[in-house]
Design an enzyme around this catalytic site. Sequence first.
Site, PDB file in Angstrom:
ATOM      1  N   PRO A 116      13.317   4.201  -2.910  1.00  0.00           N
ATOM      2  CG  PRO A 116      14.004   2.166  -1.998  1.00  0.00           C
ATOM      3  CD  PRO A 116      14.247   3.646  -1.920  1.00  0.00           C
ATOM      4  CB  CYS A 117       8.714   4.556  -5.965  1.00  0.00           C
ATOM      5  SG  CYS A 117       8.859   3.225  -7.186  1.00  0.00           S
ATOM      6  CD  GLN A 118       9.529  -0.769  -4.160  1.00  0.00           C
ATOM      7  OE1 GLN A 118       9.951   0.233  -3.574  1.00  0.00           O
ATOM      8  NE2 GLN A 118      10.333  -1.587  -4.814  1.00  0.00           N
ATOM      9  CE1 TYR A 120       6.489   8.026   0.223  1.00  0.00           C
ATOM     10  CE2 TYR A 120       8.155   8.141  -1.506  1.00  0.00           C
ATOM     11  CZ  TYR A 120       7.784   8.330  -0.194  1.00  0.00           C
ATOM     12  OH  TYR A 120       8.695   8.815   0.705  1.00  0.00           O
TER      13      TYR A 120
END
Length: 418
Positions: A116-118, A120
Site C-alpha cells: 500500500p502506497c498511502q 509514501y
Amino acid sequence: MLNIIDLFSGAGGLTEGFRKDDFNLLAHVEMDEAASKTLKVRDAYYYLKENGDLNRYNDYINKKISYDEFLTEIPEKIIGKVINLAISEGNLQEIFKQIDSQPNSNKVHGIIGGPPCQAYSTIGRARNKKIKESDERIYLYKYYLRFLEKYNPDFFVFENVKGLLSFKDLDGNSLLEKIKFDFTNAVSTGHYHIQIKLINCTDFGVPQVRERLIIFGYKTSMRDFDFFRNLDQFQEKPPIIKELFQDLPILKSGEIKNEYSKVPPSEYVSINLRTSKLPLTQNICRPNNENDLKIYRIVAKEKKKNRNVKYSDLPIELITHKKSNIFLDRFKAINGNGYSHTVVAHIAKDGHYYIHPDVSQNRSITVREAARIQTFPDDFYFESSRTSAFKQIGNAVPPHFSKIISQNILENLYTITE
C-alpha cells in the site's frame, strides 16, 4: 512455465498481465476481503474460460446465482490460490505454508506486487506526519524481502507511487536508497541487479496520466538485461477518453444501464477491453444532489475549453463548504479529447474529481468507465459493492501496462538467458 507469486494483490491489476500461457500464478496474497473475493471470481472466470464454458460466469454476473453458488463447482485448487491474510509477522508462516501447498511451488521464478502506497504519497505523508514513527506501512517492503529470501526468485517487480522517490525515513535519509540496498542483497545465495524508473503509463497504451515507480530486480547470475530500455519497444499511443467511452450507453446521475450503445467500439476497446460473449456489467453511476449537479455542469463545460474550475470561482450560491479557500480543485472533469488524470482510491468516496466529459450526461463516471480508464477488460467483475469496486480500481496497476511488463520479461529476460 514460469511460476509467479503475487503480493499485496488488490483486485489483481498487476496479476492480470501475467495471466497467459507462459506464467503460472501460484498464489495471490491480499488482506482486503472484497478484493480477495474479486480475485477468486477472476480465477474462476479463467478456469471456466479454459474449459470452454462461461455460462456459469454469465449467470453469476447477471445475478442469477449467488457468490457461494457460483464458486461451488470451482475446484479448490483454483480458488485456493487466493490467500486472504494481511502480510504481517504473525501471518507470515501461515502464508508460506499455503503457498508451499500449491503444486509446483518448489520453484518460484518471479514475485510481483507493491505494498500500500498511502504512506509514501505526497498527500498521504502530509496527513500521516503525526503517526510516521508508528506507521508500519512504511516498512511493508521488508516483508517483500522475506518472500525474496525464502523463494529466491529469478526476478521481481515492485510497483509504488512517485512519492517514494522523495520519501525520507525517520533518520532523514532516503528510504528508496535503503530499499535499493536491501533488495540488492536480499538473497543469501546471490544478489540482484536493481533497476528503478518512474514510468508514465500513458506512454504504454493506458488512457490516463499515471506516474508509477517501478523497481525491477533480477539475479546477478543471469545475463545482463536492461528492463527499461527493452520496455520502451512496447510504447503505444492510447485512445482518448471520447474513443474509450464511445460504445457505452448514455445515462444520468444515479442510473444503471448495462447495455452497450449502438455505436461500435473503438479499435483499442475491441482488441483490449470488450468481450463479445458477455454482457456489460457494473455500469452504475452515483446519485448526486442538485447542488453538485449544477457544479458538475459548470465544471464539464469549462473543461471543454481546457479550463479547470476552482471551488472559490463557483457562483456563491453553490459554495456550501465554509473553507472555500482550500481544496480548490475538489471538482474536476475528465478531458474527453485527451487522457484522464490519475484515478486514485479516493474515487470510492465521491465522484467530484471524475466528472464525465459529456455535459449532457451531467454525472460522475461509472464503475465500468473507471475500470476502462484503468484498462480492466469489460469481463472483469469487482466485488462486493460500488464503493469497494471504485477503491479496488483506484488502487490497481493498469492491466494493459502489466501485460507489457510480463511480455518484456518473457521476450527479453528469458530469451537472452536461454
